[in-house]
Design a protein around this motif. Structure first.
Motif, PDB file in Angstrom:
ATOM      1  N   ALA A   1      64.360  21.604  86.904  1.00  0.00           N
ATOM      2  CA  ALA A   1      65.079  22.855  86.696  1.00  0.00           C
ATOM      3  C   ALA A   1      64.213  23.762  85.815  1.00  0.00           C
ATOM      4  CB  ALA A   1      66.426  22.584  86.028  1.00  0.00           C
ATOM      5  N   LYS A   2      64.402  25.052  85.916  1.00  0.00           N
ATOM      6  CA  LYS A   2      63.578  26.018  85.173  1.00  0.00           C
ATOM      7  C   LYS A   2      63.644  25.783  83.660  1.00  0.00           C
ATOM      8  CE  LYS A   2      61.980  28.456  88.567  1.00  0.00           C
ATOM      9  NZ  LYS A   2      60.604  28.261  88.953  1.00  0.00           N
ATOM     10  N   ASP A   3      64.825  25.428  83.138  1.00  0.00           N
ATOM     11  CA  ASP A   3      64.928  25.209  81.693  1.00  0.00           C
ATOM     12  C   ASP A   3      64.133  23.978  81.249  1.00  0.00           C
ATOM     13  OD1 ASP A   3      66.887  23.629  83.042  1.00  0.00           O
ATOM     14  OD2 ASP A   3      68.065  23.438  81.210  1.00  0.00           O
ATOM     15  N   VAL A   4      64.067  22.962  82.099  1.00  0.00           N
ATOM     16  CA  VAL A   4      63.288  21.766  81.789  1.00  0.00           C
ATOM     17  C   VAL A   4      61.792  22.102  81.838  1.00  0.00           C
ATOM     18  CG1 VAL A   4      62.677  19.447  82.575  1.00  0.00           C
ATOM     19  CG2 VAL A   4      65.073  20.171  82.551  1.00  0.00           C
ATOM     20  N   GLU A   5      61.367  22.824  82.865  1.00  0.00           N
ATOM     21  CA  GLU A   5      59.960  23.238  82.956  1.00  0.00           C
ATOM     22  C   GLU A   5      59.564  24.066  81.734  1.00  0.00           C
ATOM     23  OE1 GLU A   5      59.209  25.292  86.605  1.00  0.00           O
ATOM     24  OE2 GLU A   5      59.434  23.487  87.817  1.00  0.00           O
ATOM     25  N   HIS A   6      60.439  24.986  81.336  1.00  0.00           N
ATOM     26  CA  HIS A   6      60.150  25.828  80.178  1.00  0.00           C
ATOM     27  C   HIS A   6      60.016  24.973  78.917  1.00  0.00           C
ATOM     28  CE1 HIS A   6      60.901  28.646  76.859  1.00  0.00           C
ATOM     29  NE2 HIS A   6      60.267  29.512  77.637  1.00  0.00           N
ATOM     30  N   ALA A   7      60.923  24.037  78.730  1.00  0.00           N
ATOM     31  CA  ALA A   7      60.867  23.168  77.553  1.00  0.00           C
ATOM     32  C   ALA A   7      59.584  22.335  77.544  1.00  0.00           C
ATOM     33  CB  ALA A   7      62.094  22.256  77.500  1.00  0.00           C
ATOM     34  N   LEU A   8      59.203  21.792  78.687  1.00  0.00           N
ATOM     35  CA  LEU A   8      57.981  20.989  78.750  1.00  0.00           C
ATOM     36  C   LEU A   8      56.738  21.835  78.468  1.00  0.00           C
ATOM     37  CD1 LEU A   8      58.809  18.757  81.832  1.00  0.00           C
ATOM     38  CD2 LEU A   8      58.502  17.981  79.470  1.00  0.00           C
ATOM     39  N   ALA A   9      56.754  23.080  78.898  1.00  0.00           N
ATOM     40  CA  ALA A   9      55.591  23.953  78.714  1.00  0.00           C
ATOM     41  C   ALA A   9      55.498  24.557  77.317  1.00  0.00           C
ATOM     42  CB  ALA A   9      55.627  25.067  79.758  1.00  0.00           C
ATOM     43  N   HIS A  10      56.626  24.713  76.633  1.00  0.00           N
ATOM     44  CA  HIS A  10      56.612  25.470  75.383  1.00  0.00           C
ATOM     45  C   HIS A  10      56.999  24.689  74.137  1.00  0.00           C
ATOM     46  CE1 HIS A  10      55.793  29.218  77.442  1.00  0.00           C
ATOM     47  NE2 HIS A  10      56.641  28.817  78.372  1.00  0.00           N
TER      48      HIS A  10
END
Length: 113
Positions: free
Chosen positions: A86-95
């Motif tokens: 999910a986009k929120d998971v991708e964002h958390a992993l990236a940031h």
């Protein structure tokens, strides 16, 4: 050429490797290939090596890489075996800062320790 046995999930070991590389001369290329699969290791170890280890290598070598240098991360095809995050998971992993990666709530208890 020097070789070093390094646990990529150990920040001190990765920092020492980056420092040793820089002492040999200008670091212009970094290739990161460390990884384990669920067949080889526990979920916790996979997270420590594949997630945390990759982030540590990128952070530590960012300190010493020469201007114009480049890095490449070679990863498993396992990333293509499941649905995208999910986009929120991708964002958390990236940031998320590296020191906090294993505490992300969607990793559950697997990431602790």
């Amino acid at each position: 050429m020097a070789t070093h046995l390094v646990d990529v999930s150990d920040v001190a070991a990765v920092a020492a490797l980056a420092d040793a590389a820089a002492e040999l001369g200008s670091v212009t290329q970094v290739v990161h290939t460390a990884g384990v699969s669920p067949v080889q290791a526990t979920s916790e170890r996979v997270l420590h090596v594949d997630l945390l280890g990759t982030a540590l290598v990128l952070d530590e070598f960012a300190r010493v890489i020469a201007p114009g240098g480049a890095g490449v991360v070679i990863s498993s095809m396992a990333g293509h075996m499941w649905s995208p995050y999910a986009k929120d998971v991708e964002h958390a992993l990236a940031h998320t800062p590296v020191s906090e990666l294993l505490t992300l709530p969607f990793l559950g208890a697997r990431g602790s320790g």
